[in-house]
Design a protein around this motif. Sequence first.
Motif, PDB file in Angstrom:
ATOM      1  N   HIS A 153       0.824  -1.203   0.000  1.00 48.80           N
ATOM      2  CA  HIS A 153       0.000   0.000   0.000  1.00 48.80           C
ATOM      3  C   HIS A 153       0.860   1.255   0.000  1.00 48.80           C
ATOM      4  O   HIS A 153       1.989   1.260   0.490  1.00 48.80           O
ATOM      5  CB  HIS A 153      -0.943  -0.005   1.201  1.00 48.80           C
ATOM      6  CG  HIS A 153      -2.035  -1.023   1.084  1.00 48.80           C
ATOM      7  ND1 HIS A 153      -3.089  -0.882   0.205  1.00 48.80           N
ATOM      8  CD2 HIS A 153      -2.228  -2.210   1.718  1.00 48.80           C
ATOM      9  CE1 HIS A 153      -3.896  -1.923   0.308  1.00 48.80           C
ATOM     10  NE2 HIS A 153      -3.396  -2.753   1.211  1.00 48.80           N
ATOM     11  N   THR A 177      -0.820  -0.106  -4.417  1.00 55.08           N
ATOM     12  CA  THR A 177      -1.877   0.901  -4.460  1.00 55.08           C
ATOM     13  C   THR A 177      -1.258   2.288  -4.575  1.00 55.08           C
ATOM     14  O   THR A 177      -0.243   2.601  -3.944  1.00 55.08           O
ATOM     15  CB  THR A 177      -2.775   0.839  -3.215  1.00 55.08           C
ATOM     16  OG1 THR A 177      -2.019   1.165  -2.048  1.00 55.08           O
ATOM     17  CG2 THR A 177      -3.366  -0.549  -3.051  1.00 55.08           C
ATOM     18  N   HIS A 183       0.741   6.216 -11.025  1.00 54.02           N
ATOM     19  CA  HIS A 183       0.764   4.860 -11.581  1.00 54.02           C
ATOM     20  C   HIS A 183       2.003   4.611 -12.438  1.00 54.02           C
ATOM     21  O   HIS A 183       2.619   3.540 -12.356  1.00 54.02           O
ATOM     22  CB  HIS A 183      -0.515   4.590 -12.370  1.00 54.02           C
ATOM     23  CG  HIS A 183      -1.677   4.257 -11.487  1.00 54.02           C
ATOM     24  ND1 HIS A 183      -2.862   3.725 -11.965  1.00 54.02           N
ATOM     25  CD2 HIS A 183      -1.831   4.360 -10.145  1.00 54.02           C
ATOM     26  CE1 HIS A 183      -3.694   3.527 -10.956  1.00 54.02           C
ATOM     27  NE2 HIS A 183      -3.100   3.916  -9.841  1.00 54.02           N
ATOM     28  N   VAL A 194      -2.634  -0.165  -8.747  1.00 53.78           N
ATOM     29  CA  VAL A 194      -4.093  -0.151  -8.677  1.00 53.78           C
ATOM     30  C   VAL A 194      -4.494   1.082  -7.876  1.00 53.78           C
ATOM     31  O   VAL A 194      -3.765   1.529  -6.998  1.00 53.78           O
ATOM     32  CB  VAL A 194      -4.667  -1.418  -8.008  1.00 53.78           C
ATOM     33  CG1 VAL A 194      -4.427  -2.645  -8.857  1.00 53.78           C
ATOM     34  CG2 VAL A 194      -4.075  -1.622  -6.609  1.00 53.78           C
ATOM     35  N   GLU A 195      -5.669   1.622  -8.203  1.00 51.68           N
ATOM     36  CA  GLU A 195      -6.106   2.853  -7.567  1.00 51.68           C
ATOM     37  C   GLU A 195      -6.669   2.587  -6.179  1.00 51.68           C
ATOM     38  O   GLU A 195      -7.291   1.556  -5.919  1.00 51.68           O
ATOM     39  CB  GLU A 195      -7.167   3.537  -8.432  1.00 51.68           C
ATOM     40  CG  GLU A 195      -7.547   4.931  -7.949  1.00 51.68           C
ATOM     41  CD  GLU A 195      -8.526   5.609  -8.886  1.00 51.68           C
ATOM     42  OE1 GLU A 195      -9.009   6.700  -8.547  1.00 51.68           O
ATOM     43  OE2 GLU A 195      -8.794   5.037  -9.975  1.00 51.68           O
ATOM     44  N   TYR A 196      -6.440   3.547  -5.272  1.00 50.03           N
ATOM     45  CA  TYR A 196      -7.049   3.502  -3.944  1.00 50.03           C
ATOM     46  C   TYR A 196      -8.570   3.593  -4.051  1.00 50.03           C
ATOM     47  O   TYR A 196      -9.124   3.812  -5.118  1.00 50.03           O
ATOM     48  CB  TYR A 196      -6.621   4.724  -3.127  1.00 50.03           C
ATOM     49  CG  TYR A 196      -5.169   4.857  -2.786  1.00 50.03           C
ATOM     50  CD1 TYR A 196      -4.563   3.966  -1.916  1.00 50.03           C
ATOM     51  CD2 TYR A 196      -4.428   5.925  -3.288  1.00 50.03           C
ATOM     52  CE1 TYR A 196      -3.228   4.123  -1.567  1.00 50.03           C
ATOM     53  CE2 TYR A 196      -3.098   6.087  -2.937  1.00 50.03           C
ATOM     54  CZ  TYR A 196      -2.501   5.184  -2.075  1.00 50.03           C
ATOM     55  OH  TYR A 196      -1.195   5.350  -1.732  1.00 50.03           O
ATOM     56  N   LEU A 200     -11.384  -1.165  -4.430  1.00 50.58           N
ATOM     57  CA  LEU A 200      -9.990  -1.620  -4.396  1.00 50.58           C
ATOM     58  C   LEU A 200      -9.909  -3.146  -4.366  1.00 50.58           C
ATOM     59  O   LEU A 200      -9.101  -3.740  -5.096  1.00 50.58           O
ATOM     60  CB  LEU A 200      -9.278  -1.043  -3.166  1.00 50.58           C
ATOM     61  CG  LEU A 200      -7.863  -1.573  -2.897  1.00 50.58           C
ATOM     62  CD1 LEU A 200      -6.930  -1.278  -4.069  1.00 50.58           C
ATOM     63  CD2 LEU A 200      -7.310  -0.989  -1.595  1.00 50.58           C
ATOM     64  N   ARG A 203     -10.438  -4.611  -7.741  1.00 57.50           N
ATOM     65  CA  ARG A 203      -9.322  -4.346  -8.654  1.00 57.50           C
ATOM     66  C   ARG A 203      -8.139  -5.260  -8.376  1.00 57.50           C
ATOM     67  O   ARG A 203      -7.487  -5.758  -9.300  1.00 57.50           O
ATOM     68  CB  ARG A 203      -8.912  -2.871  -8.568  1.00 57.50           C
ATOM     69  CG  ARG A 203      -9.929  -1.918  -9.182  1.00 57.50           C
ATOM     70  CD  ARG A 203      -9.401  -0.505  -9.276  1.00 57.50           C
ATOM     71  NE  ARG A 203      -9.331   0.157  -7.978  1.00 57.50           N
ATOM     72  CZ  ARG A 203     -10.336   0.787  -7.397  1.00 57.50           C
ATOM     73  NH1 ARG A 203     -11.534   0.817  -7.989  1.00 57.50           N
ATOM     74  NH2 ARG A 203     -10.200   1.383  -6.239  1.00 57.50           N
ATOM     75  N   VAL A 204      -7.859  -5.489  -7.099  1.00 56.74           N
ATOM     76  CA  VAL A 204      -6.765  -6.389  -6.755  1.00 56.74           C
ATOM     77  C   VAL A 204      -7.122  -7.824  -7.124  1.00 56.74           C
ATOM     78  O   VAL A 204      -6.288  -8.571  -7.666  1.00 56.74           O
ATOM     79  CB  VAL A 204      -6.412  -6.289  -5.254  1.00 56.74           C
ATOM     80  CG1 VAL A 204      -5.370  -7.344  -4.875  1.00 56.74           C
ATOM     81  CG2 VAL A 204      -5.904  -4.895  -4.923  1.00 56.74           C
ATOM     82  N   THR A 223      -8.185   0.203   4.885  1.00 52.57           N
ATOM     83  CA  THR A 223      -7.185  -0.451   4.039  1.00 52.57           C
ATOM     84  C   THR A 223      -6.710  -1.749   4.669  1.00 52.57           C
ATOM     85  O   THR A 223      -6.464  -2.739   3.976  1.00 52.57           O
ATOM     86  CB  THR A 223      -5.991   0.490   3.806  1.00 52.57           C
ATOM     87  OG1 THR A 223      -6.463   1.689   3.186  1.00 52.57           O
ATOM     88  CG2 THR A 223      -4.943  -0.164   2.923  1.00 52.57           C
ATOM     89  N   SER A 227      -7.072  -5.466   3.066  1.00 50.53           N
ATOM     90  CA  SER A 227      -5.877  -6.301   2.927  1.00 50.53           C
ATOM     91  C   SER A 227      -6.102  -7.686   3.508  1.00 50.53           C
ATOM     92  O   SER A 227      -5.739  -8.701   2.893  1.00 50.53           O
ATOM     93  CB  SER A 227      -4.689  -5.641   3.623  1.00 50.53           C
ATOM     94  OG  SER A 227      -4.392  -4.392   3.047  1.00 50.53           O
TER      95      SER A 227
END
Length: 329
Positions: A153, A177, A183, A194-196, A200, A203-204, A223, A227
């Motif tokens: 992160h 992130t 990026h 990947v965007e915050y 999220l 996207r991950v 976050t 995770s």
Amino acid sequence: MKAISYARYGGPEVLAYGDVRDPKVGVDAVLVKVRAAAVNPVDWHCREGHLDRILDPVFPVVPGWDVSGVVVGLGVSVTEFAVGDEVIGYVREDFLSRGTFAEYVAAPVRTLARKPRNLSFEEAAGLPLTGLTAYQVLVKALQVKRGETVLVHAAAGGVGSIAVQLARHFGARVIGTASPRNHDFVRGLGGEPVEYGEGLAERVRGLAPEGVDAAFDTIGGDTLTVSANLLAPEGRLVSIADGEVVAYGGRYYWVRPDADDLQRLSELAEQGVVSVHVSETFPLEQAAEAQRLNQEGRTRGKIVVTVGWETEGEEEGQQDPENQEGQGR
């Protein structure tokens, strides 16, 4: 000597530039002529009293734990360094008082390593705390292995940018992130950005459908929860920002000074494995502005405070390195 200091807890406005007492050099320490000192979030957390429960302040406090500079004096038992050596250090003690936002700092040898020869003093100053944090979390806490997928992160920040480079060096795939404007920077470090924010997790998952083997949280809060939910079976989670990580079966990690680890980082920097991005520099007199900018939390890489030295010799009234070298003998 000149330094930045504060006599009470508070915001950037409590920081003052002026004369403070010259540092005494202990038997296991060296006197470092400071060339640059990096700004870290812990600096303003200390200044605002957030760490009062674990670190006693001895006012006036000179902030700063990161340093790069030149050895100009030796403690009586020091054999590891010589006068003239260029060094870096994570100069943390168990109380707040004698920091690195100053013309000189007395640094225990256990906190120092030789400065990477290919880095400027400004770049080198940004390596100790962030580099040690990334290195110790990846190697000692997460024990990242070749072929694993690691989620990092704030991958464009100080700790995150070093962690991406190190994890790639260890043979891991890295998802990082970052805000969209960073990026390309993260890609340049070897990570997959990947965007915050909302979405999220999806996207991950799109990049790692079976989850990540290790997650390095530098933000905390939501976050941290995301995770934990992205971990593969037997996945590992470490946070440097949120003690609630233990509720998810993870580990809360606090970096510690380690001369061997720091020397290894210096060697990796000389090999081109690790680089330090300095986003902005401020003269020592403007350290309050440097901390204010760091506190906004949108920095790419590091903010660094520099100490200007107009001549190679010591100016009148400042400490004489030759006298310091013999101190205590």
